[in-house]
Scaffold this active site. Sequence first.
Site, PDB file in Angstrom:
ATOM      1  N   ASP A   7     -40.075 -14.862  10.894  1.00 52.41           N
ATOM      2  CA  ASP A   7     -38.881 -14.435  11.635  1.00 52.41           C
ATOM      3  C   ASP A   7     -38.763 -12.911  11.738  1.00 52.41           C
ATOM      4  OD1 ASP A   7     -37.219 -16.576  12.579  1.00 52.41           O
ATOM      5  OD2 ASP A   7     -36.805 -17.130  10.500  1.00 52.41           O
ATOM      6  N   GLN A  24     -34.326 -21.331   7.691  1.00 50.68           N
ATOM      7  CA  GLN A  24     -33.330 -21.419   8.756  1.00 50.68           C
ATOM      8  C   GLN A  24     -31.985 -20.881   8.263  1.00 50.68           C
ATOM      9  OE1 GLN A  24     -33.964 -22.245  11.904  1.00 50.68           O
ATOM     10  NE2 GLN A  24     -31.857 -22.091  12.583  1.00 50.68           N
ATOM     11  N   LYS A  30     -38.324 -26.384  16.945  1.00 54.05           N
ATOM     12  CA  LYS A  30     -39.378 -25.477  16.463  1.00 54.05           C
ATOM     13  C   LYS A  30     -40.581 -26.304  16.010  1.00 54.05           C
ATOM     14  CE  LYS A  30     -36.103 -21.896  15.101  1.00 54.05           C
ATOM     15  NZ  LYS A  30     -35.333 -21.249  14.025  1.00 54.05           N
TER      16      LYS A  30
HETATM   17  N1  GUN Z   1     -30.521 -19.007  12.855  1.00 58.81           N
HETATM   18  C1  GUN Z   1     -30.205 -18.627  14.109  1.00 58.81           C
HETATM   19  N2  GUN Z   1     -31.273 -18.065  14.716  1.00 58.81           N
HETATM   20  C2  GUN Z   1     -32.278 -18.094  13.821  1.00 58.81           C
HETATM   21  C3  GUN Z   1     -33.622 -17.665  13.863  1.00 58.81           C
HETATM   22  O1  GUN Z   1     -34.134 -17.119  14.848  1.00 58.81           O
HETATM   23  N3  GUN Z   1     -34.356 -17.880  12.739  1.00 58.81           N
HETATM   24  C4  GUN Z   1     -33.822 -18.458  11.640  1.00 58.81           C
HETATM   25  N4  GUN Z   1     -34.607 -18.611  10.577  1.00 58.81           N
HETATM   26  N5  GUN Z   1     -32.573 -18.868  11.561  1.00 58.81           N
HETATM   27  C5  GUN Z   1     -31.810 -18.678  12.659  1.00 58.81           C
END
Ligand code: GUN
Length: 283
Positions: free
Chosen positions: A116, A93, A49
């Site tokens: 998100d 996350q 990311k």
């Molecule tokens: N853990 C698994 N997928 C995601 C996601 O799309 N965003 C976040 N913040 N954590 C995750």
Amino acid sequence: MSVTLIRGKPIAERIRTEVAEQVKEVGHIGLVTVLVGDDPASDVYIRLKHKAAVEAGIDATDLRLPAETNEAELLAKLAELDANADVDAILVQLPLPKHIDEAKVIRALEPAKDVDGFHPFNAGQLYLGRQTLVPATPLGVMAMLTEHEIQLDGARAVVIGRSDIVGKPMAHLLMQANATVTICHSHTRDLARHTLDADVLIAAVGVPAMVSPDMVKAGSVVVDVGINRTEAGIVGDVDPGAAELAAFMTPVPGGVGPMTIACLLQNAVRCARYRRGDIDYPA
Ligand code: GUN
């Protein structure tokens, strides 16, 4: 009839180029990602990311907190980021360590900075069919379906999986596109009865090859959201043999995976535009 593969990479690359242009228009976009602990899979996701955000010109900060961080400390950190005018977008996350209440942490985010789209306000806006921040993976799937001009109006769509991150938001987006949506999950009886009826089948369960070819309708569109690490490498939720039946299918890897990050960057631009008043945040 041979299958058309819906590859994510070229679409994701185009989106990332568009995002880079938008970042220049907006000026500065500040994204902070927060990783608590050292889960190896989360570490990989955060790195990817970051790399993508930096490449798009986003000012990304990779905040790492030790696994022992307690809930109050994390909430205090988020309050600081919520109040910081240089921060447009915040990503926590998941999963968080077990001693931290994930729902409480997500609720603590400023909804307009919730890149998100996990905050209950944003989830509620999506449920109501209103403009909002939407989770990146289902947004990515919609972009892939649009790219290949898949007809959703009136189509029977079946989503396997009811997670807050993929299954539920996916179902809402498909419904908004006028599909007739069925959500299946671990308690669904006779799963194949549902999947065999699906014009569009979305698998988001996290079980390697759980959708076998005999569960797929001939001529259908199959989207595999699964990213499962096995001894044989990364495999999806759909048995690759389903490509013999499907008209369109996403490969794993190289399918939905690259789209998630591209759409996350799009969301970061959206957060920045909300904060600058270019678009109204519906709060
Ligand atoms: N853990 C698994 N997928 C995601 C996601 O799309 N965003 C976040 N913040 N954590 C995750």
